[in-house]
Motif scaffolding. Structure first.
Motif, PDB file in Angstrom:
ATOM      1  N   PRO A 169      15.710 -12.289   4.538  1.00 49.53           N
ATOM      2  CA  PRO A 169      16.079 -11.712   3.242  1.00 49.53           C
ATOM      3  C   PRO A 169      16.911 -12.662   2.368  1.00 49.53           C
ATOM      4  N   THR A 170      17.603 -13.616   2.994  1.00 47.32           N
ATOM      5  CA  THR A 170      18.345 -14.601   2.218  1.00 47.32           C
ATOM      6  C   THR A 170      17.504 -15.848   2.002  1.00 47.32           C
ATOM      7  N   LYS A 171      16.932 -16.353   3.076  1.00 45.17           N
ATOM      8  CA  LYS A 171      16.218 -17.614   3.017  1.00 45.17           C
ATOM      9  C   LYS A 171      15.021 -17.506   3.956  1.00 45.17           C
ATOM     10  N   GLY A 172      13.870 -17.213   3.382  1.00 46.10           N
ATOM     11  CA  GLY A 172      12.701 -17.002   4.221  1.00 46.10           C
ATOM     12  C   GLY A 172      11.607 -18.002   3.937  1.00 46.10           C
ATOM     13  N   LEU A 173      10.454 -17.489   3.512  1.00 42.90           N
ATOM     14  CA  LEU A 173       9.303 -18.343   3.254  1.00 42.90           C
ATOM     15  C   LEU A 173       9.611 -19.315   2.112  1.00 42.90           C
ATOM     16  N   PHE A 174       9.315 -20.568   2.315  1.00 42.75           N
ATOM     17  CA  PHE A 174       9.605 -21.629   1.348  1.00 42.75           C
ATOM     18  C   PHE A 174      11.067 -21.573   0.880  1.00 42.75           C
ATOM     19  N   GLY A 175      11.939 -21.081   1.762  1.00 42.63           N
ATOM     20  CA  GLY A 175      13.360 -21.019   1.444  1.00 42.63           C
ATOM     21  C   GLY A 175      13.745 -19.881   0.514  1.00 42.63           C
ATOM     22  N   LYS A 176      12.800 -18.997   0.199  1.00 38.84           N
ATOM     23  CA  LYS A 176      13.069 -17.899  -0.741  1.00 38.84           C
ATOM     24  C   LYS A 176      13.272 -16.581   0.012  1.00 38.84           C
ATOM     25  N   PRO A 177      13.970 -15.638  -0.630  1.00 38.30           N
ATOM     26  CA  PRO A 177      14.152 -14.325   0.010  1.00 38.30           C
ATOM     27  C   PRO A 177      12.810 -13.674   0.345  1.00 38.30           C
ATOM     28  N   THR A 178      12.704 -13.189   1.563  1.00 32.12           N
ATOM     29  CA  THR A 178      11.402 -12.717   2.050  1.00 32.12           C
ATOM     30  C   THR A 178      11.551 -11.465   2.901  1.00 32.12           C
ATOM     31  N   VAL A 179      10.623 -10.531   2.687  1.00 35.84           N
ATOM     32  CA  VAL A 179      10.523  -9.395   3.595  1.00 35.84           C
ATOM     33  C   VAL A 179       9.297  -9.598   4.466  1.00 35.84           C
ATOM     34  N   ILE A 180       9.459  -9.420   5.774  1.00 37.88           N
ATOM     35  CA  ILE A 180       8.310  -9.468   6.674  1.00 37.88           C
ATOM     36  C   ILE A 180       8.193  -8.108   7.338  1.00 37.88           C
ATOM     37  N   ASN A 181       7.101  -7.433   7.086  1.00 38.41           N
ATOM     38  CA  ASN A 181       6.871  -6.118   7.686  1.00 38.41           C
ATOM     39  C   ASN A 181       5.579  -6.126   8.484  1.00 38.41           C
ATOM     40  N   ASN A 182       5.616  -5.420   9.569  1.00 38.87           N
ATOM     41  CA  ASN A 182       4.438  -5.226  10.401  1.00 38.87           C
ATOM     42  C   ASN A 182       3.412  -4.359   9.658  1.00 38.87           C
ATOM     43  N   VAL A 183       2.143  -4.501   9.994  1.00 39.30           N
ATOM     44  CA  VAL A 183       1.083  -3.696   9.379  1.00 39.30           C
ATOM     45  C   VAL A 183       1.433  -2.210   9.442  1.00 39.30           C
ATOM     46  N   GLU A 184       1.813  -1.755  10.639  1.00 36.71           N
ATOM     47  CA  GLU A 184       2.041  -0.324  10.813  1.00 36.71           C
ATOM     48  C   GLU A 184       3.241   0.178  10.007  1.00 36.71           C
ATOM     49  N   THR A 185       4.289  -0.633   9.915  1.00 36.02           N
ATOM     50  CA  THR A 185       5.447  -0.240   9.115  1.00 36.02           C
ATOM     51  C   THR A 185       4.994   0.038   7.687  1.00 36.02           C
ATOM     52  N   LEU A 186       4.240  -0.901   7.145  1.00 38.92           N
ATOM     53  CA  LEU A 186       3.794  -0.768   5.754  1.00 38.92           C
ATOM     54  C   LEU A 186       2.876   0.433   5.565  1.00 38.92           C
ATOM     55  N   MET A 187       2.059   0.715   6.571  1.00 39.90           N
ATOM     56  CA  MET A 187       1.098   1.815   6.455  1.00 39.90           C
ATOM     57  C   MET A 187       1.785   3.168   6.228  1.00 39.90           C
ATOM     58  N   ASN A 188       3.052   3.273   6.595  1.00 44.19           N
ATOM     59  CA  ASN A 188       3.784   4.519   6.382  1.00 44.19           C
ATOM     60  C   ASN A 188       4.229   4.696   4.926  1.00 44.19           C
ATOM     61  N   ILE A 189       4.293   3.579   4.205  1.00 45.48           N
ATOM     62  CA  ILE A 189       4.907   3.601   2.875  1.00 45.48           C
ATOM     63  C   ILE A 189       4.189   4.500   1.863  1.00 45.48           C
ATOM     64  N   PRO A 190       2.856   4.390   1.715  1.00 46.18           N
ATOM     65  CA  PRO A 190       2.207   5.255   0.709  1.00 46.18           C
ATOM     66  C   PRO A 190       2.478   6.735   0.966  1.00 46.18           C
ATOM     67  N   ALA A 191       2.432   7.150   2.243  1.00 40.52           N
ATOM     68  CA  ALA A 191       2.671   8.561   2.557  1.00 40.52           C
ATOM     69  C   ALA A 191       4.106   8.960   2.251  1.00 40.52           C
ATOM     70  N   ILE A 192       5.042   8.061   2.508  1.00 39.07           N
ATOM     71  CA  ILE A 192       6.455   8.352   2.217  1.00 39.07           C
ATOM     72  C   ILE A 192       6.642   8.517   0.715  1.00 39.07           C
ATOM     73  N   MET A 193       6.020   7.647  -0.070  1.00 43.10           N
ATOM     74  CA  MET A 193       6.148   7.756  -1.527  1.00 43.10           C
ATOM     75  C   MET A 193       5.559   9.071  -2.021  1.00 43.10           C
ATOM     76  N   LEU A 194       4.418   9.397  -1.461  1.00 40.71           N
ATOM     77  CA  LEU A 194       3.689  10.567  -1.940  1.00 40.71           C
ATOM     78  C   LEU A 194       4.349  11.882  -1.516  1.00 40.71           C
ATOM     79  N   ASN A 195       4.747  11.940  -0.254  1.00 42.21           N
ATOM     80  CA  ASN A 195       5.277  13.215   0.263  1.00 42.21           C
ATOM     81  C   ASN A 195       6.800  13.290   0.243  1.00 42.21           C
ATOM     82  N   GLY A 196       7.436  12.162  -0.021  1.00 40.44           N
ATOM     83  CA  GLY A 196       8.887  12.169  -0.123  1.00 40.44           C
ATOM     84  C   GLY A 196       9.576  11.802   1.177  1.00 40.44           C
ATOM     85  N   ALA A 197      10.752  11.211   1.031  1.00 38.14           N
ATOM     86  CA  ALA A 197      11.523  10.767   2.191  1.00 38.14           C
ATOM     87  C   ALA A 197      11.928  11.952   3.074  1.00 38.14           C
TER      88      ALA A 197
END
Lengths: 403, 226, 146
Positions: A188-216
């Motif tokens: 998050p401070t210094k990742g890819l090419f030295g820039k702030p970066t988030v790395i998420n697993n496929v499955e972690t990300l797959m939860n996101i659309p449903a969370i947005m749609l149905n709420g936290a």
């Protein structure tokens, strides 16, 4: 607790090649909702949901996003880790084969939230055949204007398990040897090419659309206190129904391997692949949750005909082959373990070898540069705890031959 | 002026400048933490793990050479756990190191031997296969014996960062990792001339100068246990 | 054509790993000469290029056959008799693992988990997965690769 489909909600339901089929099933509604909020509100929603990383470490996803969002700089990256290489795991493959659109939508939401204009999907070389369909999903999303705020590029691995480790993965995207970096600094401070970066697993990300749609709040009510939502497992080995199953977190291991996968003869179960845990049948009632047992979701069942030493030896051989070789404890330690276990395989193991394995395990866990080396002794530690007789019987047999 | 940070180092409250590593601070306070891959003038790499220390609240030990101090850190540089870990790390290196110290040119100035002696290491408890590589002695400037290499990468970093020649690189992976020249060729005069940076950085007998006839071995004879 | 937008990389492709993968696809393997050319193009040292080329198991600095067969040897496949598949492939092709057929058609390699454990035993031929493999099916599968 039964199966519940959040991550796999569209698998087998939509046509993974056809965007209109995805749109007919609430596709990109999560992104629409996200774009109506500020990035900070999106992050707050993910934080409230309690979603934790599904790659094995279980770091809170929202916190990772927030740290990256708050890091100074205009150039930020989002990486989707699709390098699943843990022995016995194929859940991300199943997801990518059946619902590539949700992943693209999730990346679009995450990119908006953290302020990344560029996203990468790092796909393992072994999954090259999934690339056209994934590329098709990205292209269709782009054509429909869903990616106006960011672009997504697929990067291929080239055969290295260690590249599933986030820092090695970034080195690999930068075109280098997939060697691990020391931390801090964290991505998050210094990742890819030295820039702030988030790395998420496929499955972690797959939860996101449903969370947005149905709420936290909706998501937060599923699972246990510290493990929210569901987990996708791939079950293989000595089971009649190998496959991918999604269960509410906190479900018992027994429900997964016996009720769903149909295992009847169980000697040991490997949870979380090569760097995961190796447990006996007596632990079948353990809940599958971050606070108990989880890993990345690879479950391999071994029946009573399997030899524990053989299992541990082959697992360690895998880890030694896949160690990047940068740090001493992992590079040398996995080799010592392989050669020690090899002696047991040939009936030459001694009592002092057991002591050496124990001492070395602790040093590798404490001093290795990355998670691979730190978790590499797990199969040895577990087998010595739960299946000590496998070692002892061989030591004894050796003594008898000599006399 | 950098901000001053207060930490607890071996039960003493001390301060150091922001950006300092744990190793910097320890050395400034006269505490000796052994290092192998770390060299002051080179970028840290975190490869050997010999300089690990205990930091309260950390699941693992942390390498002091690349971990910056943070406010309130509680650090132990010589706890029993740390010493045992360091011993094992040295033993792991020795496990695949050839037992040729008696005839090694660097025997008396070998850092690995010195560290092993300091940590009171006896007979090795770990066993692995050894690496066998042909000795590369075609160059009049240096001799490479990669079977003795401990993969600290000091030569690679010295060649890149100090000599700025980028002759050496890391190849293969895992236990087979090796410092190579081009596509794993024996080092020759075309690749490298007389600059000595890597030779002076090598902690063991992997890189050395060809010894002239009658020239004595360098350093005092070391006495080592085991 | 649509695929090109994502499959080709961003303009600044100076990325060694991508170039190595492309070169291997084109030339079948990474010869010293091609590595030296790449090093020159990218203004890198040959040692560093060789270092990347030898790190990844899907890249090869030795000549390979037109089709590469990778047999999964990890636990789920191993316990579903991967050894029988390996033996049968060795017999059919007349080579050992790690070797290439004299006509340059196939190379046979062992590999770690390919993520097809639900279809164990499984192999990869180039980019294709063949799962639930039996010895009888092998000749027919190989026929498709000329």
């Amino acid at each position: 607790m039964p199966e519940k489909r959040i991550v796999l909600r569209n698998c087998g339901v939509i046509d993974p090649r056809d965007m209109s089929s995805y749109l007919a099933h609430d596709g990109f509604k999560g992104l629409e909702k996200a774009l109506s909020l500020t990035p900070e509100q999106v992050i707050e929603e993910v934080k409230t949901s309690g979603l934790r990383g599904r790659g094995g470490a279980g770091f809170p996803a929202g916190m990772k996003w927030e740290l990256t969002r708050k890091s100074p700089g205009d150039e930020k990256y989002l990486i989707c880790n699709a390098d699943e290489g843990e022995v016995g795991t194929f859940k991300d493959r199943y997801i990518l084969q059946n619902d590539p659109f949700s992943l693209v939508e999730a990346i679009a939401i995450a990119g908006y939230a953290i302020g990344a204009k560029k996203g990468f999907i790092y796909l393992r070389a072994e999954y090259h055949y999934l690339r056209p369909m994934l590329a098709n999903a990205i292209d269709q999303a782009r054509a429909k204007g869903f990616l106006s705020h960011m672009d997504i590029e697929i990067r291929m691995g080239a055969g290295a398990y260690v590249c599933g480790e986030e820092s090695a993965l970034m080195e690999s995207i930068e075109g280098k040897r997939g060697e691990v970096r020391y931390r801090p600094p964290f991505p998050p401070t210094k990742g890819l090419f030295g820039k702030p970066t988030v790395i998420n697993n496929v499955e972690t990300l797959m939860n996101i659309p449903a969370i947005m749609l149905n709420g936290a709040r909706w998501f937060n009510q599923i699972g246990t206190e510290r493990s929210k939502g569901t987990k996708v497992f791939s079950v293989a080995g000595d089971v009649p129904r190998p496959g991918v199953y999604e269960m509410v977190l906190g479900s018992k291991l027994r429900e997964l391997v016996q009720d769903l996968a149909g295992a009847t003869d169980i000697k040991a179960i490997q949870i979380g692949g090569a760097t995961g845990r190796l447990i006996p049948e007596s632990m079948l009632d353990t809940p599958l949750a971050f606070e108990n047992l989880l890993g990345a979701g690879a479950i391999t069942v071994f029946n009573s005909h399997r030899d524990i030493i053989d299992i541990v030896y082959r697992t360690m051989e895998f880890l030694a082959e896949e160690s990047c070789g940068k740090c001493v404890p992992c590079r040398q330690g996995t080799e010592v373990m392989v050669e020690t276990l090899e002696r047991f395989m040939h009936g030459e193991g001694e009592e002092r070898d057991v002591k050496v394995l124990q001492e070395l395990s602790s040093t590798m866990m404490l001093t290795s540069l990355c998670g691979l080396g730190q978790a590499a002794p797990n199969p040895v530690i577990d087998s010595l705890q739960y299946f000590k007789d496998a070692y002892e019987s061989r030591i004894k047999a050796r003594g008898e031959v000599k006399v | 002026m950098a901000k001053e940070i207060e930490v607890t180092l071996n039960d003493n409250k001390v301060t150091g400048a922001e950006g300092m590593t744990i190793l910097d601070l320890a050395r400034a306070k006269g505490i000796d933490i052994p290092t192998l891959c770390y060299v002051e003038d080179l970028l840290p790499t975190g490869a050997c793990r010999l300089c690990v220390v205990e930091v309260e609240g950390s699941r693992t030990l942390v390498a002091s050479c690349h971990t910056p101090i943070a406010p309130g850190m509680v650090i132990q540089t010589h706890s029993p756990r740390v010493i045992e870990a360091r011993r094992q790390i040295v033993e792991l290196m020795l496990a695949s190191h050839p037992d040729t110290c008696l005839v090694c040119d660097k025997a008396n100035i070998c850092e690995l031997r010195k560290i092993a002696a300091d940590l009171d290491i006896g007979l090795p408890r770990f066993r692995t296969r050894k690496h066998y590589f042909a000795i590369e002695d075609v160059s009049p400037y240096l001799v490479r014996d990669m079977s003795k290499c401990v993969l600290c990468r000091r030569c690679i970093r010295g060649c890149n960062e100090i000599a700025k020649k980028n002759v050496l690189g890391m190849a293969y992976r895992g236990f087979d990792s090796k410092v190579v020249v081009d596509c794993d060729e024996a080092i020759n005069t075309e690749a490298c001339r007389d600059c000595d940076v890597c030779v002076s950085l090598c902690p063991v007998g992997a890189l050395s100068k060809p010894r002239k006839v009658e020239e004595k071995r360098r350093g005092k004879v070391q006495v080592i246990k085991g | 054509m649509a695929e090109n937008t994502t499959i080709t990389q961003s303009k600044e492709t100076k990325d060694l790993l991508i170039l190595l993968a492309q070169t291997q696809k084109k030339c079948g393997f990474l010869s010293e000469e091609t590595l030296a050319n790449l090093a020159r193009t990218l203004d890198m040292s040959l040692s560093d290029v060789y270092g990347v080329a030898t790190f990844y198991s899907f890249l090869s600095t030795k000549p390979l056959g037109r089709h590469v067969i990778r047999v999964c040897k990890s636990l789920p496949c191993h316990y579903k008799d991967a050894a029988v598949i390996i033996e049968s492939l060795e017999k059919t092709l007349g080579i050992k693992t790690g070797e290439t057929t004299p006509d340059g058609r196939f190379s046979l390699e062992l590999t770690n988990c390919i993520g097809a454990c639900d279809k164990a035993p499984a192999i990869l031929i180039n980019d294709d997965v063949h799962g639930d493999l039996t010895v009888d099916r092998i000749p027919q599968i190989l026929q498709a690769y000329k």
